[in-house]
Design a protein around this motif. Structure first.
Motif: not given
Ligand SMILES: NC(=O)c1ccc[n+]([C@@H]2O[C@H](COP(=O)([O-])OP(=O)(O)OC[C@H]3O[C@@H](n4cnc5c(N)ncnc54)[C@H](O)[C@@H]3O)[C@@H](O)[C@H]2O)c1
Lengths: 357, 418
Positions: B152, B217, B238, B243, B272, B296, B338, B340-341
């Motif tokens: 990661t 990101g 941001e 970005r 992050g 993360h 997280l 999605n996990i």
């Protein structure tokens, strides 16, 4: 635990149902009317039944076969409705004989005798009823919200949840470009798919091309498609020999309102197939290839225990409650036959949605 | 059919096996090119710890390494994401798995130390979780490590920090820097599955919804792009001007927390870092907002601070924790892990086919190539070979450049009178 969880699901749904909550608050059961409810059961529709009971209606609920929900989830919701005083009918026979005079019905097929009025979500256009029926399926607002965005989001996201795959870059074939097909095509391309549409009506096919999709005949589209969404309302045009044109391992899914007719039955698979993952059965075809049937060919949104996105359920239920209010109003002069949702209601609902936007 | 497990346990093993078979069926790169490369004999007897979310996709990587002769140790990189039947299927194949499903942070720490005590030579790591713990708690074994391949963005930053402080005595490869990883995994994989998880858990509609993405990101951009494609109204917060400008030109509304949080219906963090949504931001949020994290750290949304100011806390739905602050309810998905996990099924199989190709070939590269201690990037040729294998599996061809298509700069330079 079960009933508590059902209540928690209803509470969660109600957070996103301000429009129907308001419509329910305005309902008054002047005479002690008895309503028979036969719509797919989920936390949102259960919530509607509870509101009707609170408004003073006697309520009978068809408790079988029409669940958006899992068996366990539906049982929890039915227990809550029963506690609240609803009459739960555990067969279609019992339901038809429950003695209600107003129906809130999914399809309007086999409505009981002795009915005075009905609200039907999706009636067959050819129906010639001898009572006034407000038919919601013809509403352009509901087609846009429910058939297009509700099903599009639920079915395509549901497919990805079931398979844990991507469709980015894959050819997704959508058969039929009515509202449901439009929604599937829209959300499939949002997730990166290259959509091919098969549609017999040239005007709808033009719409598909202007929406940015490729249009092709089945024989050309099938060999490319790794995922097929069948979005025709009635009979399927797919046959077993045509499935052999698909790349081996392609997925076959259903969208649309045809809750009672699965693609499995319509296509006429000879053997049940092998379950290789939750909601996925693999069918071997004569040519040595195979096709993976998702949710046994039932519309995906109706099989994952969720129903429509809540804000979509909100407007659909608000429409039902307003239609009901129209039918029971003393000044209601609708004669026998199918009537569209009155335009003034559509406008009111649309304005309420804009307030949330 | 093997029956040595007894019928009950065999059913669990078979379920895990079916999940891994599904992954194999949809992983053309791993199944083909990677299997072939790993199988050249060089991994025989090498002890490799695989410390990534322990579900079917990771299991397939572990099995391919074992098939190539490696002595594989498997551990989960997060206590909430270890899958029981997958663990059973791996153990059935003789792989040493130190993790079990249903653990918490305490049992997870013990599992990682157990993995360390099995003395791995190489680690395929996620967030540098095992690497850091070996450095802290098993310094002797840490010094003997021969290489680490890290998954990661956050883990990569940790490895660079270790190197700068002179505490990285072995070579580390940062899989995340491979283009076949971050261009697809961070962006498309996380974008798709984060939106899927948020919608599936909340049951809400996306079209027209006001979604705020914090951090633009690779991850944040992927989320914003998928949300926008589904007709959400997307705003971005941001810190980096380039970005932020990119988000602006991508058609996102860009603003400060004060500008965009008050009317947000969904807020998704992907910075992050930590505490991107903390006490100052909580004050700006409206009733019934849904917060989710894709970064993360479990603390990108400062759930601890939210707990301190909350009057009441309830679990509204599975995975939805509601903090009540006077007039407002604030819902947090997966308690800030997280989403999605922890709340979904993780990346799509095809995405992990690429990411684990990077990791598997990275481990192979570490074993076969002498490298100095420090942080290294996977050679471009290996990175390119992964994309080429994927395109090949799709039957997609590439053009090759012809000589006359190249810039004629050298001719010009030759002609310069200097
Ligand atoms: N959920 C997953 O499956 C998954 C997959 C890949 C990566 N990740 C994780 O996601 C995180 C982001 O990864 P990335 O590759 O996008 O990183 P990145 O460094 O490319 O992007 C992070 C962005 O956030 C911005 N940022 C930092 N702090 C901020 C703040 N407080 N407010 C607003 N913006 C801020 C930075 O300027 C940067 O543009 C990492 O923790 C990474 O490990 C998660």
């Amino acid at each position: 635990m079960g009933v508590e969880d059902g209540q928690a699901r209803i509470d969660w749904a109600r957070r996103s149902m301000p429009i129907s909550a308001k419509a329910a608050g305005q309902l008054q059961a002047e005479v002690a009317s008895h309503i028979g409810i036969a719509v797919p059961l989920d936390p949102a529709t259960a919530s509607m039944a509870l509101w009707l009971i609170e408004a003073g209606f006697k309520v009978s609920v068809l408790g079988v076969a029409l669940a958006h929900d899992t068996a366990q989830g539906a049982a929890e919701l039915l227990a809550i409705l029963s506690d609240a005083g609803a009459n739960i009918c555990d067969s279609r026979d019992a339901f038809v004989n429950a003695g209600f005079d107003i129906a809130l019905d999914d399809k309007g097929e086999d409505l009981p005798d002795g009915l005075s009025r009905a609200v039907v979500l999706l009636a067959h256009e050819a129906t010639a009823p001898d009572i006034p029926i407000i038919h919601l399926g013809a509403s352009s607002l509901l087609q846009e919200c429910v058939s297009k965005h509700g099903q599009g989001q639920s079915c395509v996201s549901g497919f990805l949840d079931i398979t844990n795959l991507q469709i980015a870059g894959s050819h997704v074939l959508v058969i039929g470009y009515d509202a449901a097909g439009q929604g599937i095509a829209k959300y499939a391309s949002s997730y990166g798919a290259r959509v091919i549409v098969c549609e017999q009506d040239p005007v709808k096919a033009v719409k598909a091309t202007l929406d940015g999709h490729q249009v092709a005949v089945l024989d050309v589209a099938l060999p490319k498609a790794t995922v097929v969404f069948h979005a025709l309302e009635n009979e399927t045009c797919l046959t077993l020999p045509q499935l052999e044109l698909l790349p081996s391992g392609a997925f076959l899914c259903s969208a649309g309102h045809s809750q009672h007719h699965s693609l499995f039955d319509q296509i006429g698979f000879e053997v049940p197939g092998k379950i290789i993952r939750d909601h996925v059965t693999q069918h071997e075809l004569g040519s040595g290839t195979n096709v993976k049937l998702v949710c046994n060919g039932m519309p995906i949104h109706s099989q994952l225990g969720k129903g429509f996105p809540l804000e979509i359920a909100d407007v659909q239920i608000a429409a039902q409650l307003h239609a009901l209010a129209t039918l029971i109003a003393p000044e209601c002069d609708l004669g026998p036959g199918l009537h569209p949702l009155p335009n003034s209601i559509e406008i009111e609902l649309a304005k309420a949605m804009l307030e949330q936007a | 059919m093997r029956e040595h497990n007894g019928p009950d346990h065999q059913a669990i093993v078979d379920d895990g096996r079916a999940r891994i078979d599904w992954v194999e069926a949809h992983s053309p790169v791993m199944r083909g090119m990677v299997r072939e490369t790993l199988g050249d004999g060089s991994l025989k007897g090498k002890r490799i710890a695989v410390v990534v979310h322990l579900e079917a996709k990771t299991a397939f990587l572990a099995l391919l390494l074992a098939e190539a002769g490696a002595d594989v140790i498997a551990a989960g990189s997060n206590p909430q994401t270890t899958h029981a039947s997958v663990v059973a299927a791996l153990r059935d194949k003789g792989i040493r798995v130190v993790s079990d499903a249903g653990g918490d942070h305490t049992s997870w720490e013990q599992e990682l130390l157990a993995a360390a005590d099995l003395k791995p030579e190489y680690i395929i790591d996620d967030g540098a979780e095992l690497t850091i713990r070996m450095g802290m708690h098993r310094p002797e074994l840490y010094k003997r490590l021969k290489g680490v391949s890290e998954e990661t963005t956050t883990g990569t930053a940790r490895l660079h920090a270790l190197h700068e402080m002179g505490k990285l005595p072995f070579p580390a490869l940062t899989a995340n820097d491979a283009r076949c990883k971050h261009l697809f995994d961070n962006r498309y994989g996380t974008g798709q599955t984060t939106m899927q998880a948020v919608l599936a858990m909340s049951g809400r509609k996306v079209a027209g919804a006001r979604v705020v993405v914090v951090g633009y990101g690779y991850v944040g951009r992927g989320i914003a792009e998928y949300a926008k494609a589904m007709n959400a109204k997307v705003s971005v917060i941001e810190m980096d001007p380039v970005r932020a400008l990119e988000a602006h030109m991508d058609g996102m509304r860009v603003g400060t927390a004060d500008d965009v949080l008050p009317d947000a219906e969904f807020v998704v963090t992907a910075t992050g870092g930590m505490r991107a949504i903390g006490a100052p931001e909580f004050a700006l949020l409206s009733h019934d907002v849904i917060l989710a994290n894709a970064g993360h750290h479990d603390l990108e949304i400062d759930v601890d601070a939210l707990g301190e100011i909350a009057k009441r806390e309830t679990d509204s739905r599975p995975g939805i924790h509601t903090f009540n602050l006077d007039e407002r309810d604030i819902h947090v998905l997966s308690r800030g892990a997280l989403v999605n996990i922890a709340g979904g099924s993780g990346h799509p199989v095809e995405i992990m086919d690429l990411t684990f190709a990077v990791q598997g070939l990275g481990a192979h590269h570490l074993v076969n190539t002498p490298m100095k201690p420090g942080v290294h990037i996977l050679p471009k040729a290996v990175d390119d070979s992964i994309a080429a294998a994927k395109l090949n599996s799709l039957g997609i061809g590439l053009t090759e450049g012809r000589e006359e298509q190249a810039d004629d700069l050298t001719e010009w330079v030759k002609g310069m009178q200097l």
